[in-house]
Write an enzyme that holds these catalytic residues in place. Structure first.
Site, short mmCIF file in Angstrom:
data_model
loop_
_atom_site.label_atom_id
_atom_site.label_comp_id
_atom_site.label_asym_id
_atom_site.label_seq_id
_atom_site.Cartn_x
_atom_site.Cartn_y
_atom_site.Cartn_z
N TYR A 165 -6.35 14.93 -12.06
CA TYR A 165 -5.31 13.93 -12.32
C TYR A 165 -3.97 14.60 -12.58
O TYR A 165 -2.94 14.23 -12.00
CB TYR A 165 -5.72 13.07 -13.51
CG TYR A 165 -4.65 12.13 -14.00
CD1 TYR A 165 -4.23 11.05 -13.23
CD2 TYR A 165 -4.05 12.32 -15.25
CE1 TYR A 165 -3.24 10.18 -13.69
CE2 TYR A 165 -3.08 11.45 -15.71
CZ TYR A 165 -2.67 10.39 -14.93
OH TYR A 165 -1.68 9.55 -15.39
N ASP B 164 0.87 -1.17 0.00
CA ASP B 164 0.00 0.00 0.00
C ASP B 164 0.91 1.22 0.00
O ASP B 164 1.49 1.57 1.03
CB ASP B 164 -0.91 -0.01 1.24
CG ASP B 164 -1.78 1.23 1.34
OD1 ASP B 164 -1.74 2.07 0.42
OD2 ASP B 164 -2.51 1.35 2.35
N THR C 288 -5.18 6.27 -12.09
CA THR C 288 -5.16 6.64 -13.50
C THR C 288 -6.54 6.92 -14.08
O THR C 288 -6.65 7.23 -15.27
CB THR C 288 -4.49 5.54 -14.34
OG1 THR C 288 -5.18 4.30 -14.13
CG2 THR C 288 -3.02 5.38 -13.96
#
Length: 281
Positions: free
Chosen positions: A123, A36, A60
């Site tokens: 993003y 993680d 993404t």
């Protein structure tokens, strides 16, 4: 040399692990079920033995990031910082993947690596923060920006176009977004060559040469399916309004590669000619 590839189940991670194992005996490929990256302790326990770490892990989903930018930031920025911090402590070389979305897409000539960052989406903002976080930790860091990536092992543009053409016989694709279609195999090879060449820390652009619109790329797909390219009809971005703004111009310059003696990826048409039999079979 021990390589650890983080995000190894993604499209690039799969290809990189495959190529790296052809050149190196000690390659560990791990993904979110084993690490993680938003947890510093997890990064420390999983990455401490590496000599080279390639961080392919990322949020993404460009449109979903608009709805939950803090979640994308935890992965793309905090996660990148956590990985880089371990590398700084152990002396491992870090390769951090980034994106053309750190730019605003308003340029008319290829973006150099030192062009001002001006992301226009959540993003892009989180990936720009990830670049800064990776470089700020004191590790031996190479940031590789890529764009328009396609390959086996994940959803990708040419296979989507092929599926739609087989189902519908025709498809509309935008002409007003321009970039560099880049095969994952070519990018994976470039990453390996950058590390093997001991390229100095800094930012490099990992995209294919040349340029094309999405319409150009789709026409190439149609031609390789044995269809008349005219079945790909031109349209513009107004026909596909989505939550996140896409850069209209995503052509990246490769001067920083040639400056350190590393050959850039060849023209996108060569990569597609090699990839198409595998992806369209």
């Amino acid at each position: 040399m021990r390589w650890i590839i983080v995000g190894a189940k993604g499209m690039l991670g799969q290809e990189l692990a495959r190529l790296a194992r052809q050149r190196w005996d000690d390659v560990l490929a791990i993904d979110r079920d084993e690490i993680d990256i938003t947890d510093p302790a997890s990064c420390a326990s999983q990455l401490g033995s590496a000599e080279v770490v390639v961080n392919c892990a990322a949020w993404t989903d460009v449109d979903a990031a608009e709805a939950d930018e803090p979640a994308a930031f935890r992965v793309n920025a905090v996660g990148a910082a956590n990985v880089a911090r371990v590398c700084a402590r152990t002396g491992a070389r870090l390769v951090q993947l980034s994106t053309d979305y750190v730019f605003d897409g308003r340029a008319t000539t290829p973006y150099p690596v030192d062009a001002p960052l001006a992301p226009v989406s959540a993003y892009g903002r989180t990936k720009a923060a990830g670049e800064w976080a990776s470089l700020a930790q004191g590790a031996d860091t190479v940031v590789v920006r890529t764009a328009w990536l396609y390959g086996a092992g994940g959803r990708n543009f040419p296979q989507t176009i092929a599926r739609l053409l087989r189902q519908r016989g025709t498809v509309e694709v935008v002409t007003d977004q321009v970039g560099q279609p880049t095969w994952t195999r070519d990018l994976a090879d470039l990453i390996l060559r950058l590390v093997e060449a001991k390229a100095p820390s800094g930012i490099y652009h990992g995209t294919a040469g040349g340029r094309a619109s999405w319409w150009d790329f789709a026409q190439a797909v149609a031609a390789d399916l044995g269809l008349d390219p005219a079945v790909v009809r031109p349209t513009d971005s107004q026909a596909f309004v989505r939550p996140a703004q896409r850069p209209a111009y995503s052509v990246l310059a490769h001067d920083s590669l040639t400056a350190v003696g590393v050959e850039p990826i060849p023209d996108w048409r060569r990569g597609w000619a090699q990839a198409s039999p595998e992806l369209l079979d």
